[in-house]
Structures are given as C-alpha cells and as structure tokens.
Design a protein around this motif. Structure first.
Motif, PDB file in Angstrom:
ATOM      1  N   MET A   1      39.831  -3.754   7.516  1.00 46.69           N
ATOM      2  CA  MET A   1      39.707  -4.722   6.266  1.00 46.69           C
ATOM      3  C   MET A   1      39.655  -6.116   6.710  1.00 46.69           C
ATOM      4  N   LYS A   2      40.765  -6.471   7.675  1.00 52.22           N
ATOM      5  CA  LYS A   2      40.782  -7.885   8.087  1.00 52.22           C
ATOM      6  C   LYS A   2      39.626  -8.345   8.548  1.00 52.22           C
ATOM      7  N   MET A   3      39.064  -7.560   9.644  1.00 50.10           N
ATOM      8  CA  MET A   3      37.618  -8.141  10.268  1.00 50.10           C
ATOM      9  C   MET A   3      36.678  -8.492   9.113  1.00 50.10           C
ATOM     10  N   ARG A   4      36.607  -7.659   8.266  1.00 46.86           N
ATOM     11  CA  ARG A   4      35.623  -7.872   7.194  1.00 46.86           C
ATOM     12  C   ARG A   4      35.736  -9.223   6.411  1.00 46.86           C
ATOM     13  N   MET A   5      37.092  -9.342   6.088  1.00 42.80           N
ATOM     14  CA  MET A   5      37.652 -10.626   5.593  1.00 42.80           C
ATOM     15  C   MET A   5      37.153 -11.775   5.930  1.00 42.80           C
ATOM     16  N   LEU A   6      37.353 -11.707   7.548  1.00 44.02           N
ATOM     17  CA  LEU A   6      37.275 -12.993   8.413  1.00 44.02           C
ATOM     18  C   LEU A   6      35.833 -12.964   8.500  1.00 44.02           C
ATOM     19  N   ALA A   7      34.946 -12.180   8.633  1.00 47.76           N
ATOM     20  CA  ALA A   7      33.515 -12.129   8.626  1.00 47.76           C
ATOM     21  C   ALA A   7      33.251 -12.761   7.210  1.00 47.76           C
ATOM     22  N   ALA A   8      33.502 -12.389   6.074  1.00 49.70           N
ATOM     23  CA  ALA A   8      33.194 -12.941   4.849  1.00 49.70           C
ATOM     24  C   ALA A   8      33.447 -14.464   4.756  1.00 49.70           C
ATOM     25  N   ALA A   9      34.520 -14.940   5.170  1.00 47.34           N
ATOM     26  CA  ALA A   9      35.131 -16.163   5.268  1.00 47.34           C
ATOM     27  C   ALA A   9      34.221 -16.935   6.127  1.00 47.34           C
ATOM     28  N   ALA A  10      33.707 -16.702   7.361  1.00 50.35           N
ATOM     29  CA  ALA A  10      33.082 -17.166   8.306  1.00 50.35           C
ATOM     30  C   ALA A  10      31.615 -17.620   7.427  1.00 50.35           C
ATOM     31  N   VAL A  11      31.010 -16.457   7.351  1.00 51.45           N
ATOM     32  CA  VAL A  11      29.805 -16.600   6.545  1.00 51.45           C
ATOM     33  C   VAL A  11      29.675 -17.426   5.306  1.00 51.45           C
ATOM     34  N   LEU A  12      30.843 -17.577   4.444  1.00 52.30           N
ATOM     35  CA  LEU A  12      30.799 -18.465   3.380  1.00 52.30           C
ATOM     36  C   LEU A  12      30.802 -19.815   3.963  1.00 52.30           C
ATOM     37  N   VAL A  13      31.491 -19.988   4.853  1.00 56.08           N
ATOM     38  CA  VAL A  13      31.864 -21.442   5.504  1.00 56.08           C
ATOM     39  C   VAL A  13      30.405 -22.055   5.941  1.00 56.08           C
ATOM     40  N   SER A  14      29.793 -21.097   6.552  1.00 54.55           N
ATOM     41  CA  SER A  14      28.444 -21.485   7.218  1.00 54.55           C
ATOM     42  C   SER A  14      27.613 -21.748   5.823  1.00 54.55           C
ATOM     43  N   ALA A  15      27.610 -20.817   4.940  1.00 57.62           N
ATOM     44  CA  ALA A  15      26.811 -21.087   3.826  1.00 57.62           C
ATOM     45  C   ALA A  15      27.003 -22.434   2.958  1.00 57.62           C
ATOM     46  N   ALA A  16      28.348 -22.645   2.835  1.00 56.43           N
ATOM     47  CA  ALA A  16      28.821 -23.699   2.139  1.00 56.43           C
ATOM     48  C   ALA A  16      28.188 -25.163   2.768  1.00 56.43           C
ATOM     49  N   VAL A  17      28.352 -25.069   3.904  1.00 63.32           N
ATOM     50  CA  VAL A  17      27.938 -26.361   4.868  1.00 63.32           C
ATOM     51  C   VAL A  17      26.334 -26.397   4.773  1.00 63.32           C
ATOM     52  N   HIS A  18      25.725 -25.320   4.873  1.00 68.18           N
ATOM     53  CA  HIS A  18      24.494 -25.312   4.715  1.00 68.18           C
ATOM     54  C   HIS A  18      23.778 -25.754   3.172  1.00 68.18           C
ATOM     55  N   LEU A  19      24.597 -25.450   2.201  1.00 62.18           N
ATOM     56  CA  LEU A  19      24.438 -25.952   0.773  1.00 62.18           C
ATOM     57  C   LEU A  19      24.610 -27.288   0.714  1.00 62.18           C
ATOM     58  N   LYS A  20      25.605 -27.828   1.187  1.00 63.32           N
ATOM     59  CA  LYS A  20      26.038 -29.252   1.245  1.00 63.32           C
ATOM     60  C   LYS A  20      24.922 -30.042   1.878  1.00 63.32           C
ATOM     61  N   LEU A  21      24.559 -29.772   3.216  1.00 64.09           N
ATOM     62  CA  LEU A  21      23.470 -30.245   3.728  1.00 64.09           C
ATOM     63  C   LEU A  21      22.064 -30.339   2.867  1.00 64.09           C
ATOM     64  N   TRP A  22      21.868 -29.444   2.324  1.00 60.63           N
ATOM     65  CA  TRP A  22      20.611 -29.099   1.422  1.00 60.63           C
ATOM     66  C   TRP A  22      20.515 -30.215   0.176  1.00 60.63           C
ATOM     67  N   PHE A  23      21.802 -30.127  -0.450  1.00 60.56           N
ATOM     68  CA  PHE A  23      22.194 -31.381  -1.408  1.00 60.56           C
ATOM     69  C   PHE A  23      21.814 -32.681  -0.900  1.00 60.56           C
ATOM     70  N   ASP A  24      22.262 -32.926   0.513  1.00 58.20           N
ATOM     71  CA  ASP A  24      22.465 -34.155   1.105  1.00 58.20           C
ATOM     72  C   ASP A  24      21.043 -34.467   1.598  1.00 58.20           C
ATOM     73  N   GLY A  25      19.828 -33.870   1.234  1.00 57.17           N
ATOM     74  CA  GLY A  25      18.596 -34.158   1.631  1.00 57.17           C
ATOM     75  C   GLY A  25      17.969 -33.324   2.625  1.00 57.17           C
ATOM     76  N   VAL A  26      18.320 -32.399   3.100  1.00 60.19           N
ATOM     77  CA  VAL A  26      17.422 -31.338   4.012  1.00 60.19           C
ATOM     78  C   VAL A  26      16.549 -30.567   3.178  1.00 60.19           C
ATOM     79  N   ARG A  27      16.759 -30.466   1.818  1.00 60.34           N
ATOM     80  CA  ARG A  27      15.804 -29.819   0.770  1.00 60.34           C
ATOM     81  C   ARG A  27      14.452 -30.524   0.869  1.00 60.34           C
TER      82      ARG A  27
END
Length: 130
Positions: A1-27
């Motif tokens: 389960m530790k690897m699943r949690m780490l993978a989940a955190a990693a995809v969430l970090v990437s998703a959060a950065v992409h969402l921020k960049l989307w709001f910053d004008g990439v949209r």
C-alpha cells in the motif's frame, strides 16, 4: 500500500501543478490548455483509484500517466508540441518531472507487488501450505 500512496501523491502533485499552470494562462493555448485540464482531472481520479481500489488497473494508470505526461513535456521541449516550445527551467517544470518519474516508479512497483508470484510455471497462492 505504501507504493500506491506514493504513486497517488506523485500524480496529485503533477495534477496540482498542471491545474495551477492552467489557471495562470495555459488555458488560452488551443490544444495544450484542454490537455492541462485533462491532466489535472485525470491525476485526481487516478489518485483516488490508487487508494480506493485494490486492483492492478490503478497502478498501471499511474505508470501511463507519468510516462505520457513526461513524454509530452519532452516532445514540447525538443521539437515542440502544438506550437508550444518549453524549456527545462523553472520550479513547476522540475516539480512535475520529478513527480511524474516517481509516479512511473512507484506505480510500477505497486503493479509488480500486486501480481501473483509464479514458480515452476504455475501460480503460487499465498494461502497454500508449503
């Protein structure tokens, strides 16, 4: 389960950065804007699946998410992607690159851990006496 949690955190970090960049004008970019929003939503869904569904599909999705997102950035940084030419500079770029690499590695490890062990050409169950 530790690897699943780490993978989940990693995809969430990437998703959060992409969402921020989307709001910053990439949209406003024709093809890339919707892709960034899709990345953000997809990352959240994959993270939820990794934590809530014990199946081989979510770790495979995490690997695919990391490979495709990092691959799209590499294409953008080398030959360009839909008219966007990126560079390997800045905090968001390196945050995403590291998060996506972690998603690939942790997702792959979680996928490997979830597969049944094979010995002598037949499946070995953990509940069988040895």
């Amino acid at each position: 389960m530790k690897m699943r949690m780490l993978a989940a955190a990693a995809v969430l970090v990437s998703a959060a950065v992409h969402l921020k960049l989307w709001f910053d004008g990439v949209r406003d970019e024709h093809m890339v804007g919707p892709a960034f929003m899709l990345n953000a939503v997809g990352g959240v869904v994959i993270a939820i699946l990794l934590v809530g569904w014990r199946h081989w599909v979510p770790p495979l999705l995490a690997v695919g998410f990391g490979v495709s997102t990092l691959g799209a950035f590499v294409v953008s940084a080398t030959v360009g992607l839909y008219g966007v030419h990126e560079q390997w500079v800045g905090g968001p770029v390196w945050t995403c690159a590291i998060a996506e690499a972690v998603a690939v590695l942790a997702g792959g490890a979680a996928l490997a851990q979830g597969l049944p062990a094979r010995t002598g050409g037949r499946l070995q169950r953990e509940t069988e006496p040895r």
